[in-house]
Design an enzyme around this catalytic site. Sequence first.
Site, PDB file in Angstrom:
ATOM      1  N   PHE A  31       6.777   3.699  -7.017  1.00  0.00           N
ATOM      2  CA  PHE A  31       6.586   4.264  -8.340  1.00  0.00           C
ATOM      3  C   PHE A  31       7.875   4.131  -9.134  1.00  0.00           C
ATOM      4  CE2 PHE A  31       3.454   6.279  -5.632  1.00  0.00           C
ATOM      5  CZ  PHE A  31       2.315   5.974  -6.352  1.00  0.00           C
TER       6      PHE A  31
ATOM      7  N   SER B 195       0.846  -1.195   0.000  1.00  0.00           N
ATOM      8  CA  SER B 195       0.000   0.000   0.000  1.00  0.00           C
ATOM      9  C   SER B 195       0.877   1.239   0.000  1.00  0.00           C
ATOM     10  CB  SER B 195      -0.927  -0.012   1.212  1.00  0.00           C
ATOM     11  OG  SER B 195      -0.397   0.786   2.239  1.00  0.00           O
ATOM     12  N   LYS B 196       0.238   2.335  -0.356  1.00  0.00           N
ATOM     13  CA  LYS B 196       0.984   3.594  -0.450  1.00  0.00           C
ATOM     14  C   LYS B 196       1.584   3.963   0.904  1.00  0.00           C
ATOM     15  CE  LYS B 196      -0.800   4.603  -4.677  1.00  0.00           C
ATOM     16  NZ  LYS B 196      -2.211   4.426  -5.007  1.00  0.00           N
ATOM     17  N   ARG B 197       1.041   3.345   1.960  1.00  0.00           N
ATOM     18  CA  ARG B 197       1.566   3.670   3.291  1.00  0.00           C
ATOM     19  C   ARG B 197       2.871   2.947   3.621  1.00  0.00           C
ATOM     20  NH1 ARG B 197      -3.764   2.538   6.017  1.00  0.00           N
ATOM     21  NH2 ARG B 197      -4.178   2.080   3.848  1.00  0.00           N
ATOM     22  N   ASP B 198       3.222   1.933   2.809  1.00  0.00           N
ATOM     23  CA  ASP B 198       4.503   1.252   3.029  1.00  0.00           C
ATOM     24  C   ASP B 198       5.623   2.176   2.561  1.00  0.00           C
ATOM     25  OD1 ASP B 198       3.371  -1.107   3.960  1.00  0.00           O
ATOM     26  OD2 ASP B 198       3.081  -1.871   1.947  1.00  0.00           O
TER      27      ASP B 198
END
Length: 488
Positions: free
Chosen positions: A269, A260-263
């Site tokens: 990217f 997730s973007k929270r990792d």
Amino acid sequence: MAQKIRVRYAPSPTGLLHIGNARTALFNYLYARHYGGDFIIRIEDTDRKRHVEDGERSQLENLRWLGIDWDESPAEPGAYGPYRQSERLEIYQGYIKELLAKGLAYESYVTEEELAAERERQEAAGETPRYVNEYLGMSDEEKAAYIAERKAAGILPTVRLAVNETGVYKWNDMVKGEIEFTGANIGGDWVIQKKDGYPTYNFAVVVDDHLMEISHVIRGDDHIANTPKQLMVYEALGWQAPNFGHMTLIINAETGKKLSKRDTNTLQFIEDYRKKGYLPEAIFNFIALLGWNPGGENEIFSRQELIDLFDEKRLSKSPAAFDQKKLDWLSNEYLKNADFDRVFGLCRPFLESAGRLTDKAEKLVALYQPQLKSADEILPLTDLFFTDFPELTDTEREFMSGETVPTVLKAFKSKLEAMSDEDFTTENIFPQIKAVQKETGIKGKNLFMPIRIAVSGEMHGPELPDTIFLLGRDKAINHIEKMLETLS
Ligand code: GLU
């Protein structure tokens, strides 16, 4: 004749190229290239709310950076363009009209507020949220009056597909095997055209995949629940559906949870990898092994090898683990074996921005090339050469409290001082260390480690004589003096 293989990567330009999307693109690419098929890029830009300026360009640029090329795209139209959905609105509207005329779809005037209220009621009643046909129980006159009233109020209609509640929608998934849904389980008649005249994703994707003669749809398994909806559209339009393959999601190897973007410890990217100075072929290799492997022990593969070896039957049924340690290892393998000039080119902008592009720059990069995992690491690795004496860690400090440490350092310092400028070469440094051994009787770790820690502030690193030489005699002496001061 067997159908020609045509696959596509269909990004929505709503942001940067994420590692999960890059993997979708990469497997489609490998599949096409392995079988001599076509690989198509289609831009799914019908969600105008989530549209990101420049999203398309950055997606394509990062794919290109990875070494992925394609046969057809918005800029390279083949026989089936345009390849941007926003430029295909009339095409979709034509098919919407066809479905409306056949009574397989209908206009819907229900408002967002009404839908939300109904959803709330269903949730409170413990029912699964679904759209209930707004015309249910209306006579023809009532229906006409309802529509007229809403039109007069300026309400624009959406178009909904009339779902066959008893229909069975199944396919033999290339990755997951038999999957089946029934019409009753997809939440009721769903919207195929929005109020603004744009098609919804599930409708446009079918029209495009059909008209572009896509043979295999390979995508992430977050799309599994969309597939029965798409099969309904194929059915309604009387078209044959392509083959579907849904790849498992990517999880964080450490937490076992969906990436997730929270990792924040994981670069997600492709742009980030590029900016930090990774080699694209290392990232390509790494991504290719996310949920796929050719069998055997080897893990290093060139693009061509991956194309040759690709076998869709080996796509994993269990989640793909993003393993940071493996990425570090792979990336280092590529960097240490790469041409020096290329590595220097990657390190150069970092050195330059830190004002470290001195006459020693090439030697420093050569010294640390075997250690690099990404080019930006050249800065912390070379800190020692450009900043004051580095802070010691507890382990280092403990080692330096050893009884014989000052003896070694004092002896080595005098050796350095006694060397003439011409004598101060990499080759001549090691004999000086040996001379200290002879003089003091101290050897092995007790000899080398204090010198290493004193000059470099690290317990590990490149060859000690190389480090001392690049540091320069004055700086090496200065570091040793400072260390002796700290110790006394
Ligand atoms: N535009 C969709 C996405 O970005 C593509 C889905 C598909 O491949 O059908 O997720």
